[in-house]
Design a protein around this motif. Structure first.
Motif, short mmCIF file in Angstrom:
data_model
loop_
_atom_site.label_atom_id
_atom_site.label_comp_id
_atom_site.label_asym_id
_atom_site.label_seq_id
_atom_site.Cartn_x
_atom_site.Cartn_y
_atom_site.Cartn_z
N HIS A 98 2.62 1.66 -3.48
CA HIS A 98 1.50 1.81 -4.50
C HIS A 98 1.25 3.40 -4.52
O HIS A 98 1.19 4.13 -5.42
CB HIS A 98 0.43 1.10 -4.38
CG HIS A 98 -0.71 1.25 -5.38
ND1 HIS A 98 -0.55 0.82 -6.79
CD2 HIS A 98 -1.78 1.82 -5.18
CE1 HIS A 98 -1.51 1.05 -7.40
NE2 HIS A 98 -2.53 2.05 -6.46
N TYR A 99 0.89 3.69 -3.16
CA TYR A 99 0.45 5.19 -2.92
C TYR A 99 1.94 6.09 -3.52
O TYR A 99 1.27 7.17 -4.26
CB TYR A 99 0.17 5.52 -1.70
CG TYR A 99 -0.17 7.05 -1.43
CD1 TYR A 99 -1.30 7.39 -2.00
CD2 TYR A 99 0.56 7.67 -0.67
CE1 TYR A 99 -1.83 8.82 -2.04
CE2 TYR A 99 0.24 9.12 -0.65
CZ TYR A 99 -0.81 9.63 -1.09
OH TYR A 99 -1.32 10.99 -0.98
N LYS A 146 -2.01 11.97 4.28
CA LYS A 146 -1.50 12.19 3.03
C LYS A 146 -0.70 13.52 2.86
O LYS A 146 0.28 13.65 2.22
CB LYS A 146 -2.79 12.36 1.95
CG LYS A 146 -3.10 10.84 1.63
CD LYS A 146 -4.19 10.91 0.57
CE LYS A 146 -4.78 9.62 0.27
NZ LYS A 146 -5.84 9.48 -0.95
N LEU A 201 -4.50 4.58 2.42
CA LEU A 201 -4.30 5.70 1.79
C LEU A 201 -4.65 5.28 0.20
O LEU A 201 -4.65 6.13 -0.70
CB LEU A 201 -2.56 5.86 1.61
CG LEU A 201 -1.93 6.13 2.57
CD1 LEU A 201 -0.38 5.82 2.59
CD2 LEU A 201 -2.21 7.73 3.11
N ILE A 202 -4.98 3.94 0.03
CA ILE A 202 -5.48 3.69 -1.18
C ILE A 202 -7.11 3.51 -1.12
O ILE A 202 -7.63 3.13 -0.18
CB ILE A 202 -5.17 2.09 -1.72
CG1 ILE A 202 -3.39 2.24 -1.69
CG2 ILE A 202 -5.51 1.78 -2.95
CD1 ILE A 202 -2.75 0.68 -2.08
N ASP A 203 -7.77 3.96 -2.38
CA ASP A 203 -9.26 4.13 -2.19
C ASP A 203 -9.58 2.67 -2.27
O ASP A 203 -9.26 1.90 -2.71
CB ASP A 203 -9.70 4.97 -3.43
CG ASP A 203 -11.07 5.30 -3.43
OD1 ASP A 203 -11.83 4.31 -3.79
OD2 ASP A 203 -11.33 6.34 -3.04
N THR A 261 -7.19 10.37 6.74
CA THR A 261 -6.70 10.17 5.38
C THR A 261 -5.87 11.47 4.75
O THR A 261 -5.04 11.47 4.24
CB THR A 261 -7.71 9.45 4.42
OG1 THR A 261 -7.85 8.28 4.96
CG2 THR A 261 -6.75 9.30 3.23
N PRO A 314 -1.20 2.54 6.24
CA PRO A 314 -1.08 2.96 4.75
C PRO A 314 -2.34 2.16 3.89
O PRO A 314 -2.41 2.60 2.79
CB PRO A 314 0.47 1.83 4.16
CG PRO A 314 1.27 2.00 5.21
CD PRO A 314 0.20 1.99 6.58
N SER A 351 1.96 6.39 -6.94
CA SER A 351 0.74 6.89 -7.72
C SER A 351 1.04 8.43 -7.81
O SER A 351 0.34 9.20 -8.57
CB SER A 351 -0.43 6.60 -7.05
OG SER A 351 -0.52 7.35 -5.83
N ALA A 386 0.79 -1.33 0.16
CA ALA A 386 0.06 0.10 0.00
C ALA A 386 0.81 1.32 -0.01
O ALA A 386 0.48 2.40 -0.72
CB ALA A 386 -0.96 0.01 1.24
#
Length: 372
Positions: A25-26, A364, A209-211, A360, A206, A29, A22
């Protein structure tokens, strides 16, 4: 920019693998080049080594030829039940975790050839737990980093309420070398303040952090519905009693995710499954019962009814306590005084969803400020 992370990324634990993915990946992105430092100290990677002892109390057995081989045969017999599970985790790591080309096994190796990166991020998960070897390993405090490399933590966890006095000086000295510190639990903030560090902040794990729609696309899908899902690390008697209570009350089947041996009271056991199966089974369940932090986190994120159980004999329940406090769901923690007849399936997520949304944004923003 080039960012490296360091965490317990490949220890055949669902939460460890998913939190590592996670954060990576974030950050990707956001347009960064991200690698997970492939740090594999021997104390973390003994689980599937049939000749290795994972408990120091058993080391005396290793000095006696007969008992050593009895233990090895017993461990192999146990491990063979979960070799399919190991394969799924290895496939996940190979496919989804972007690791450094160099594999490191010791702190000395990291010092001798440190990864080249503008920033190194330590976290998440129990990397600073002083009850475990990793909490006393300077590697997880990034003490190997080059002088021009920025060192920050993201959602690092001490997992305990306080640091033993014997380790305070050591841990404080390493933390003071960092540029920014964020932890995962309220108790982590208290520990930092006790060490004289007042600029730490609390952020979300984490996985948040991902939808959640991305997680549903990432998970493995199951057609099964209307089941109680359990994930029990230790054969918790209260968890079993609660699962059977809900089964009788609502007529639902019990599905169990296992590390190796099955739960015989479950109607269906899932042993040879990987991280994406873990998410999918939680997403489809009607009720989740567990002593798993990340399992609970995903059930909250997916707005699933759940109940949490403490780990017997461990001082690690601060993780659960902090998560439930963050989302105002403290009443979902079950203990020996809980009356099962008073429990219900329904779970009000209005406050929880608002809290997750707010936290969140702050999490972020912390990463954005530190990276930029």
């Amino acid at each position: 920019m080039k960012i490296c992370t360091i965490t317990c990324h490949d220890v055949y634990n669902f939460g460890a693998s998913l939190q590592a993915y996670a954060l990576q990946h974030y950050l990707k992105s956001l347009g960064h080049e991200v690698e997970i430092i492939d740090y594999r100290p021997s104390y973390l990677y003994k689980k599937y080594d049939w000749k290795a002892f994972t408990n120091k109390k058993l080391e005396r057995i290793n000095s006696i030829f007969i008992t050593r081989w009895i233990f090895r045969c017993a461990k192999w017999s146990y491990l063979r039940f979960s070799l399919g599970r190991k394969k799924r985790f290895d496939e996940f790591t190979q496919k989804y975790l972007h690791l450094t080309p160099t594999t490191y096994h010791t702190f000395a190796e990291l010092q001798h050839n440190p990864p080249q990166a503008a920033i190194i991020i330590a976290g998440s998960d129990q990397i600073w737990n002083p009850l475990f070897p990793n909490g006393k390993d300077p590697s997880y405090y990034m003490d190997f980093a080059l002088p021009n490399t920025k060192r920050i933590s993201y959602a690092a966890s001490f997992s305990v309420n306080e640091i033993p006095n014997a380790y305070k000086t050591f841990i404080k000295a390493l933390l003071l070398k960092m540029d920014a510190i964020s932890v995962r639990e309220y108790q982590g903030l208290h520990i930092l303040k006790d060490l004289g560090i007042n600029n730490g902040i609390k952020v979300l794990d984490p996985i948040f952090l991902i939808d959640k729609t991305e997680w549903t696309q990432f998970m493995n899908r199951y057609n099964d519905k209307n089941y109680i899902l359990i994930y029990d690390f230790e054969g918790n008697a209260l968890l079993k009693k609660t699962a059977l209570h809900f089964k009788k009350k609502y007529g639902l089947k019990i599905y169990s995710i296992n590390d190796a041996l099955p739960r015989f009271y479950a109607d269906k056991n899932f042993t040879n499954v990987g991280p994406q199966d873990f998410i999918g089974l939680i997403y489809n369940c009607s009720l989740f019962l567990s002593n798993s932090f990340h399992g609970t986190a995903f059930s909250i994120y997916f707005n699933k009814p759940f109940y949490v159980f403490g780990l017997t004999g461990f001082s690690l329940n601060s993780r659960m306590d902090s998560l439930l406090r963050t989302v105002s769901l403290e009443n979902r923690f079950i203990n020996e005084y809980t009356k099962l007849d008073n429990l219900c399936m329904e779970c009000d997520y209005e406050k929880a969803n608002q809290a997750i949304k707010k936290e969140t944004i702050l999490s972020k923003q912390y990463l954005s400020n530190m990276i930029n």
